[in-house]
Design a protein around this motif. Structure first.
Motif, mmCIF file in Angstrom:
data_model
loop_
_atom_site.group_PDB
_atom_site.id
_atom_site.type_symbol
_atom_site.label_atom_id
_atom_site.label_comp_id
_atom_site.label_asym_id
_atom_site.label_seq_id
_atom_site.Cartn_x
_atom_site.Cartn_y
_atom_site.Cartn_z
ATOM 1 N N MET A 1 0.877 -1.248 0.084
ATOM 2 C CA MET A 1 -0.023 0.061 -0.138
ATOM 3 C C MET A 1 0.823 1.302 0.067
ATOM 4 O O MET A 1 1.927 1.268 0.815
ATOM 5 N N LEU A 2 0.596 2.372 -1.083
ATOM 6 C CA LEU A 2 1.242 3.525 -0.851
ATOM 7 C C LEU A 2 0.136 4.610 -0.765
ATOM 8 O O LEU A 2 -0.701 4.804 -1.390
ATOM 9 N N ASN A 3 0.181 5.529 0.361
ATOM 10 C CA ASN A 3 -0.610 6.464 0.391
ATOM 11 C C ASN A 3 -0.071 7.814 0.346
ATOM 12 O O ASN A 3 0.896 8.303 1.051
ATOM 13 N N LEU A 4 -0.904 8.549 -0.218
ATOM 14 C CA LEU A 4 -0.397 9.970 -0.628
ATOM 15 C C LEU A 4 -1.531 10.718 0.402
ATOM 16 O O LEU A 4 -2.918 10.843 0.005
ATOM 17 N N ASN A 5 -0.795 11.437 1.336
ATOM 18 C CA ASN A 5 -1.728 11.977 2.273
ATOM 19 C C ASN A 5 -1.423 13.649 2.237
ATOM 20 O O ASN A 5 -0.869 14.276 2.818
ATOM 21 N N GLY A 6 -2.469 14.272 1.667
ATOM 22 C CA GLY A 6 -2.695 15.670 1.735
ATOM 23 C C GLY A 6 -1.340 16.532 1.207
ATOM 24 O O GLY A 6 -0.984 17.257 1.796
ATOM 25 N N ILE A 7 -0.958 15.951 0.181
ATOM 26 C CA ILE A 7 0.504 16.788 -0.271
ATOM 27 C C ILE A 7 0.348 17.937 -0.937
ATOM 28 O O ILE A 7 -0.509 18.004 -1.882
ATOM 29 N N THR A 8 0.886 18.668 -0.740
ATOM 30 C CA THR A 8 0.928 20.354 -1.179
ATOM 31 C C THR A 8 2.255 20.572 -1.539
ATOM 32 O O THR A 8 3.226 20.287 -0.623
ATOM 33 N N VAL A 9 2.526 21.154 -2.697
ATOM 34 C CA VAL A 9 3.881 21.466 -3.377
ATOM 35 C C VAL A 9 3.811 22.864 -4.017
ATOM 36 O O VAL A 9 2.641 22.916 -4.867
ATOM 37 N N ARG A 10 4.488 23.877 -3.529
ATOM 38 C CA ARG A 10 4.475 25.386 -4.235
ATOM 39 C C ARG A 10 5.809 25.408 -4.887
ATOM 40 O O ARG A 10 6.818 25.181 -4.225
ATOM 41 N N ALA A 20 -3.075 16.868 -2.232
ATOM 42 C CA ALA A 20 -3.493 15.449 -3.293
ATOM 43 C C ALA A 20 -3.361 14.376 -2.018
ATOM 44 O O ALA A 20 -2.572 14.333 -1.469
ATOM 45 N N THR A 21 -4.497 13.683 -2.269
ATOM 46 C CA THR A 21 -4.795 12.618 -1.437
ATOM 47 C C THR A 21 -5.015 11.218 -2.328
ATOM 48 O O THR A 21 -6.042 11.451 -2.852
ATOM 49 N N ALA A 22 -4.540 10.069 -1.981
ATOM 50 C CA ALA A 22 -4.869 8.961 -2.610
ATOM 51 C C ALA A 22 -4.298 7.556 -1.958
ATOM 52 O O ALA A 22 -3.211 7.729 -1.266
ATOM 53 N N ALA A 23 -4.961 6.504 -1.962
ATOM 54 C CA ALA A 23 -4.455 5.382 -1.525
ATOM 55 C C ALA A 23 -4.139 4.293 -2.694
ATOM 56 O O ALA A 23 -5.111 3.880 -3.223
ATOM 57 N N LEU A 24 -2.850 4.231 -3.038
ATOM 58 C CA LEU A 24 -2.540 3.124 -4.075
ATOM 59 C C LEU A 24 -2.500 1.643 -3.440
ATOM 60 O O LEU A 24 -1.673 1.584 -2.984
ATOM 61 N N PRO A 25 -3.228 1.107 -3.955
ATOM 62 C CA PRO A 25 -3.228 -0.497 -3.534
ATOM 63 C C PRO A 25 -1.899 -1.218 -3.923
ATOM 64 O O PRO A 25 -1.144 -0.749 -4.858
ATOM 65 N N GLY A 26 -1.354 -2.298 -3.152
ATOM 66 C CA GLY A 26 -0.160 -2.813 -3.113
ATOM 67 C C GLY A 26 -0.180 -3.684 -4.315
ATOM 68 O O GLY A 26 -1.202 -4.144 -4.747
ATOM 69 N N MET A 60 4.809 4.453 3.232
ATOM 70 C CA MET A 60 5.020 3.186 2.217
ATOM 71 C C MET A 60 5.844 2.303 3.309
ATOM 72 O O MET A 60 6.498 2.670 4.149
ATOM 73 N N PRO A 61 5.940 1.292 2.782
ATOM 74 C CA PRO A 61 6.784 0.109 3.813
ATOM 75 C C PRO A 61 8.253 0.514 3.546
ATOM 76 O O PRO A 61 8.876 1.043 2.866
ATOM 77 N N MET A 203 3.833 -0.632 -9.896
ATOM 78 C CA MET A 203 4.449 0.163 -10.818
ATOM 79 C C MET A 203 3.589 1.295 -10.781
ATOM 80 O O MET A 203 2.605 1.513 -10.451
ATOM 81 N N VAL A 204 4.373 2.676 -11.030
ATOM 82 C CA VAL A 204 3.715 3.926 -11.303
ATOM 83 C C VAL A 204 4.440 4.469 -12.583
ATOM 84 O O VAL A 204 5.710 4.479 -12.555
#
Length: 633
Positions: A1-10, A20-26, A60-61, A203-204
């Motif tokens: 599992m790869l979790n993107l938690n409220g990512i903000t980049v300026r 940006a938020t999403a949970a990517l399955p393993g 991520m692990p 893979m991404v």
């Protein structure tokens, strides 16, 4: 599992990623897509651990091995084969350690360590590593000789192929690929797609290749306006879901606008009256709180409109036993090729086989070394290459580029040609240096088509274009009335825009008898048609005679095609007039011209007559199209 938690980049005061938020399955295979400049590479670097967020983070692990290609290509005196083998860091370290140990047998600890090393090398399948490395390099276009040449003898594009080969060989738990097919030809792209299908890790991949996104990934991660949304399935499934969502948003926006109009009307009518002022004030607050639903904006980066040339009699190009090359070196010989004004050809074959040489010969940039080469009189050619994109003057604007080339043309004509490719208003006066790669590619296409060429030669036109822009380019090519020659690693473009395949291989160019699927099977070693050049096991076909007969059939059907085109234009005109009448009947306030003063009964009578005329025009159109099909079986 790869979790993107409220990512903000300026970056530079601009928000690239906005919570940006999403949970990517393993073990998932994610296709990361979005318009050019949306922030895909920024997000990829964050996942790779080579960037920092302003807010949020990634979970991520801890033991996850991540593979990501650095921006710089490998270089030096090492060979591609050595570079790829070295990418397996554990194997390389174990072999180096073993080499430094005492093998005499006198040191008991050393012998135990050697035994442990051999056991570990067996566990990680290290003994098959040379064969696996060679297989990957062959798939990416490196023959035996190329695998053992120094890296510094290769161009930047080939060095990036080595970097890709090393990454694939290292077999990380999480494979990160940022547009991996950019430096590949069609054949290597087909191999890469096949390899990725069987890849066992997560893979991404950032890609604009529709086929790769359909055949390899199982989720689409869409990045738009700083937000990310995860969709199940490949690209086609994503597109269906996105279109449904857009339709829902459009309906919601229309309903919201109607509600806003009602509130505004109430406020305007009741604010001044004491008895209703309080209610009007309440509605004003409700109106202020109402968040407007964004409209789907027309994107100028999706505008391609090739001007169609005046007709020429076939053949457009005729090559008879021609040869082409540079200096005294012959690259291609025995060229027997005919092109007619409406043909669409895709050139197949690995890089280095002569596709660019053939394209330059057709564009009259080089002369034939022998044989016959003839073109139709007054034929104009538009030739697109990546070099033209790179050679644009960075300090100049599209308007300045086009004005220089369209000498003597009126400012309106210059603006009109730029407008065909989305460069209108302020877009025409921005500096090229501030434009994206896709915008520069569109400008180059606008420049080479300024004189409405009869033959359009496109050498890898999609390298800087995202998926939507590629689709817009395919539609524009299908609407274009001239002849087209395409060299592209984008299989979707080849399938959608070409109706004839020519294989450049073995020092010549011949028609490929099968489909693109047959060619794919051949490249991947699954049998199928072997293509032209007399290599097929089937009966020999006189291609020259076949093309001559086809050309004669096209000439016989020229009148039929004109009749079909005229009938289609009549259907379009009548349909537009009927729509105008329907609009005038539905909302008389929007009526224009004579419709404004016409009565409903007059409009209805005209509509009835139009229905009869339209039915007749449609019947003539269908009959003409059927006649054309019969004349060109």
């Amino acid at each position: 599992m790869l979790n993107l938690n409220g990512i903000t980049v300026r970056l530079g005061g601009r928000t690239i990623l906005d919570r940006a938020t999403a949970a990517l399955p393993g073990r998932s295979r994610i296709g990361l897509i979005g318009r050019n400049g949306a922030g895909k590479s920024t997000l990829m670097r964050l996942i790779a651990g080579s960037g920092e967020t302003d807010e949020g983070g990634i979970e991520m692990p801890k033991a996850l091995r991540i593979g990501y290609i650095a921006q710089e290509a490998p270089s030096g005196t090492a060979t591609p084969f050595e570079t790829v083998l070295a990418a397996d860091l554990e194997r390389a370290a174990l072999l180096a350690e073993e080499e430094g140990l005492d093998h005499s047998g006198e040191d008991e600890d050393a012998m135990h360590r050697i035994a442990d090393i051999h056991e570990r090398l067996t566990a990680i399948d290290a003994h098959t590593a040379p064969a696996r490395a060679a297989r990957i390099l062959v798939g990416l276009g490196f023959d035996e000789d190329m695998q053992h040449r120094p890296l510094d003898s290769f161009s930047g594009g080939w060095k990036m192929r080595v970097a890709l080969a090393a990454l694939l060989f290292s077999q990380p738990d999480l494979l990160l690929l940022d547009e991996p097919s950019n430096h590949l030809d069609l054949e290597a792209t087909l191999w890469l797609e096949s390899f990725l299908k069987s890849y066992r890790g997560m893979m991404v991949v950032i890609s604009h290749e529709r086929d790769l996104l359909n055949n390899v990934v199982d989720h689409i991660l869409h990045l738009e306006r700083g937000k990310i949304t995860l969709y199940p399935g490949g690209y086609d499934a994503f597109e269906r879901q996105r279109n449904e969502r857009a339709a829902q948003l459009a309906a919601a926006r229309e309903a919201q606008q109607a509600q806003r109009a009602k509130l505004q009307d109430y406020i305007a009518r009741n604010s001044a009256r004491a008895s209703t002022a309080k209610q009007a004030q309440s509605r004003a607050k409700a109106l202020a709180r109402m968040q407007p639903i964004a409209e789907v904006v027309n994107d100028p980066s999706l505008v391609f409109d090739f001007p169609s040339p005046p007709p020429l009699k076939p053949p457009l190009v005729q090559l008879d036993m021609a040869a082409a090359g540079y200096g005294d070196k012959v690259i291609l010989s025995r060229l027997d090729l005919r092109m007619d004004p409406d043909e669409r050809i895709a050139l197949l074959g690995r890089n280095g086989n002569g596709k660019t040489t053939l394209a330059r010969l057709l564009a009259a940039q080089i002369k034939p070394m022998e044989g016959h080469f003839a073109t139709a009189g007054r034929m104009r050619v538009g030739y697109f290459t990546q070099y033209q994109v790179e050679e644009l003057q960075r300090d100049d604007t599209p308007l300045e580029h086009m004005t220089r080339l369209m000498k003597g043309a009126s400012p309106a004509a210059v603006r009109a040609q730029l407008g065909r490719f989305g460069f209108s208003g302020d877009m025409a006066t921005q500096q090229v240096g501030k434009m994206s790669g896709g915008e520069r590619a569109r400008l180059a296409l606008a420049l080479i088509t300024r004189e409405a060429p009869h033959l359009l030669i496109l050498d890898e036109p999609t390298n800087h274009l995202d998926v939507d822009a590629r689709e817009a380019l395919v539609r524009a090519l299908n609407d274009y009335e001239g002849a087209v020659v395409i060299v592209s690693h984008d299989r979707h473009m080849v399938e959608a825009a070409a109706d004839r395949l020519v294989l450049v291989d073995g020092g010549t160019a011949t028609d490929f008898a099968g489909s693109l699927d047959d060619y794919t099977d051949m490249v991947l070693g699954k049998g199928g048609t072997s293509g032209g050049g007399g290599k097929s096991g089937g009966p020999a076909v006189n291609k020259k005679e076949e093309r001559r007969l086809a050309a004669e059939a096209r000439e016989r059907s020229q009148g039929l095609r004109k009749a079909a085109k005229d009938a289609e234009a009549e259907v379009t005109r009548l349909t537009a007039r009927r729509s105008a009448i329907d609009q005038a009947l539905f909302d008389p306030k929007t009526a224009t011209g004579a419709d404004r003063n016409a009565s409903s009964s007059e409009l209805m009578r005209e509509r009835g007559a139009l229905d009869r005329l339209l039915a007749d025009a449609e019947a003539r159109w269908m009959a003409a199209e059927e006649a054309v099909e019969k004349a060109n079986p």
